[in-house]
Each structure stands twice: as structure tokens, then as C-alpha cells.
Design a protein around this motif. Structure first.
Motif: not given
Length: 406
Positions: A324-333, A388-401
Motif C-alpha cells: 500500500v505504501a509502495g503504491l502511494a509512493g508512486l505519486l510522491d513526485p 500504467q493506468l491501472q497503477r495510477i488508479g491503485a496509487a490514487l486509491t492507496a493515497r486516499r486510504q
């Protein structure tokens, strides 16, 4: 004046109480017959009860009125005791309070008409005195009967609520010993709810509490319309669990309408997660429903009925995992560029529609294009690439969680 006050009421030269005493038993039978004829509920009472308890309390009332006329005073506490006991029994039997009061009022009306229909001009003073006593009788008896009836109903309701809470607790705990002898439904729709606040709850402390209880009563009543047996619940003003007894699992559209109807009845938005289960699986269903509801609320879903299938990704991302933290971290930049993150989020929420995204953000579509290119260059994630679209969606969801600070 004192002698006049102590003198028995007279009618045509005869004491009124003697006129009444001579015909108490016959008049009581006539009154009970009138109750059965004019009050629908009394018409359905067993003959044994009409001839027994109802007739006895009617006789007592007539003799109490005799004493009032004889001594010119209101009913005594001791005289009212049998009326209180009778009202409590009627409450236990489920006789509506309005039917009970209707019988008292009909009875006193018939007694008045029977005694004073032929009163003459010379009886005026005593008729007026009798009228004052009858008004006193009506008020005192109404108060005593209502207090005893409502007291008994409150005690019965308290016992029913205690039994209901004990059943709910045992079901949720899977306590088979505590459920021994309890009649359970074949299955329960276990509904975890979160309730919005009713506008009236914002009033003063007492008024707000009353509004909250009314909201819960309307909510329970709405769920009860869908069940033949008693709905079980553990609720406060913010929500809780409702167990709707149903023989089989309902269609999801029926559950949605059930929750929507409960929201309309309560006058507040209702978020709900529902699972159907047989009694032995109620604990697991309740746990899952509460977890799904937590995800629903945390992910900003609208009011209504939700199930696990609606939030599979969000639910899975709430389970303990380093991913979960790893997914959220994809959008850290993008943390230093909130406008880019908002644009990317809106772009996915609008189904990759750049014009709708521009309308939501109140910017030009070219600005959306520019921001998306910047986001791609910073993260390396391109929403135009399906993987990559799936990874972006999962990353946004992880950030919300994980919360707003990730």
C-alpha cells in the motif's frame, strides 16, 4: 354553607347516589354492552373478559361515583387503585390506550344521561354540583389510567429492548448458549449504517436528543416494513448495526431500495454496507459489513447501499501490506505540485475526458494537456498506457486510504 357542602346531592327529592346504587349491576352490564357495540376493539375482546374483568371494573367505577355524589368529593387514591391495576392489565394485553379512554368517557357520558335526563328546574344547583364532580372524576381517572397504562408499557418496552439487545449481542458474539431457546430467523440481512445528522439535531441539547431519537425510530420503522419478524438493532445517532430477519438473500436492488427508503424516512443521508447471513455466520457478516462501510466512508462514496464488490480494490488496499505504501509512493513526485495531482485525479474520475476535466477544474483543455504531460514526466506513469493506468488508479486509491498527508 358547611351543611350544604356535606349534604348528599339530590334529584327530584331523592339522593342521587341512592338512585345510582339501586341499579349499579344492571347499569354496569348495559355499559359493557355499549362498549362492545360502539368501540371496535371491545367488540373483539373475549366474552369471558367482558363479563369478568371489564364488568367488575365498571361496577367499581359506578360505586366510586356513588361515593362522590354522596360525599361531594373527588375520587380517593384507594378508589383509583383498581383502575390503575386494570389499565396495567389492558396494557399487557395490547389494548390501545385510546380504546381504554373511550370506554371511560362513554361510560361517564351514559351515566350522566341516565341520571340527569329528567332533572327539573328545582334540581339546577345539585345538577351543577354533580357536573363539577363528573368533570373532576374525568380528569382524575384519565390521569390515573394514562399513568398506569404508560408505566406498564414503558416497563414492557424496557424488557423487550433488553431482550432484543441480549439477542443481538449473542448473535454478534456467536454465543450459542445464550441463544438457546431464542427463536431466530432463517437468516439476517446485516446492515452496517452511518447516519448523517438531521437539521433538528443542531438545536438545544434536549431538543437535539429528541430529534436524534425520532430519526432512529423512523429508520427502524422503515427497515421493519421489509420484515415479518422483529428487526434487531444496535444504533445511536451516528449509526450502527441493523439485523433484518429475512428467509433468503434478497436481490441487491431490493437492498438498495431498502436503504434508500430508510434514508427518506429518517430524513438524513444513510451510508450502508450489507451482507446476508444465516444466524451462525452473523458475526463474520457484521465484521465484513463494518469494514466495507469504513472503506466506503473513507473513499468518499455517496450515500446508499454498498457491498464488497463495489470497493474491492479499496478494501484490499486497507488490509495491512507494505504494498500500500509502495503504491502511494508512486505519486510522491507530485507532492510538491498539487495542481498536477488534482488534474490527474480528475482526469481518471472523468474517464479520461480532458474536456470534462477542464470543466471540473475551471481551466482550459490545453492546460489539462500541459499538466498531464508534466505529471508523466515527473512520475513516469502515462494514463494513456492501460497497464500504467491501472497503477495510477491503485496509487490514487492507496493515497486516499493512507490519508491526506501521503
Amino acid at each position: 354553607m358547611a351543611d350544604h357542602a356535606l349534604r348528599a346531592l339530590m334529584l327530584g327529592g331523592c339522593p342521587v347516589h341512592e338512585l345510582l346504587e339501586r341499579q349499579v349491576v344492571r347499569l354496569a352490564r348495559e355499559l359493557v354492552a355499549a362498549f362492545a357495540e360502539e368501540i371496535p376493539l371491545y367488540r373483539r375482546l373475549p366474552r369471558e373478559e367482558l363479563d369478568g374483568d371489564i364488568t367488575r371494573i365498571t361496577v367499581h367505577n359506578l360505586r366510586m361515583i356513588c361515593g362522590m355524589f354522596r360525599e361531594r368529593r373527588p375520587p380517593t387514591r384507594a378508589e383509583l387503585a383498581p383502575l390503575r391495576a386494570s389499565a396495567a392489565r389492558r396494557a399487557q394485553e395490547g389494548v390501545p390506550l385510546d380504546a381504554l379512554l373511550a370506554a371511560y368517557h362513554l361510560g361517564v357520558t351514559r351515566v350522566w344521561e341516565h341520571l340527569f335526563a329528567r332533572a327539573g328546574a328545582g334540581d339546577l344547583d345539585d345538577v351543577l354540583a354533580a357536573n363539577r364532580l363528573i368533570l373532576s372524576y374525568t380528569g382524575t381517572v384519565t390521569s390515573a389510567v394514562c399513568a398506569a397504562y404508560l408505566g406498564e408499557r414503558e416497563a414492557m418496552l424496557s424488557q423487550e429492548q433488553h431482550a432484543m439487545h441480549a439477542t443481538v449481542s449473542a448473535l454478534l458474539a456467536g454465543d450459542r448458549a445464550a441463544l438457546a431457546g431464542v427463536r431466530l430467523a432463517p437468516g439476517y440481512l446485516v446492515v452496517a449504517t452511518a447516519l448523517g445528522a438531521h437539521p433538528d439535531e443542531a438545536g438545544d441539547r434536549a431538543g437535539g436528543a429528541i430529534a436524534g431519537r425520532r430519526k432512529l425510530h423512523r429508520l427502524r420503522t422503515a427497515f421493519q416494513r421489509h420484515a415479518a419478524e422483529q428487526v434487531l438493532s444496535v444504533l445511536d445517532a451516528s449509526g450502527g448495526l441493523v439485523l433484518v430477519p429475512l428467509a433468503g438473500e434478497p436481490a441487491w436492488c431490493e437492498i438498495g431500495e431498502m436503504v434508500a427508503g430508510a434514508g427518506r424516512a429518517a430524513g438524513v443521508p444513510v451510508w450502508a454496507a450489507a451482507e446476508w447471513a444465516e444466524p451462525g455466520r452473523v458475526p463474520a457478516a457484521a465484521k465484513l459489513a463494518e469494514e466495507v462501510l469504513e472503506v466506503v466512508r473513507g473513499s468518499g462514496r455517496p450515500p446508499g447501499a454498498h457491498r464488497l464488490a463495489d470497493v474491492l480494490l479499496e478494501y484490499q488496499l486497507t488490509r495491512p501490506s507494505a504494498a500500500v505504501a509502495g503504491l502511494a509512493g508512486l505519486l510522491d513526485p507530485l507532492r510538491a505540485h498539487p495542481d498536477l495531482l488534482r488534474t490527474l485525479t480528475a482526469y481518471l474520475e472523468t474517464g479520461l475526458d480532458r474536456r470534462r476535466t477542464a470543466e471540473l477544474l475551471h481551466v482550459h483543455p490545453n492546460t489539462v494537456d500541459y499538466r498531464l504531460r508534466r505529471a508523466v514526466s515527473l512520475t513516469g506513469l502515462d494514463p494513456m498506457d492501460p497497464a500504467q493506468l491501472q497503477r495510477i488508479g491503485a496509487a490514487l486509491t492507496a493515497r486516499r486510504q493512507l490519508g491526506p498527508h501521503t
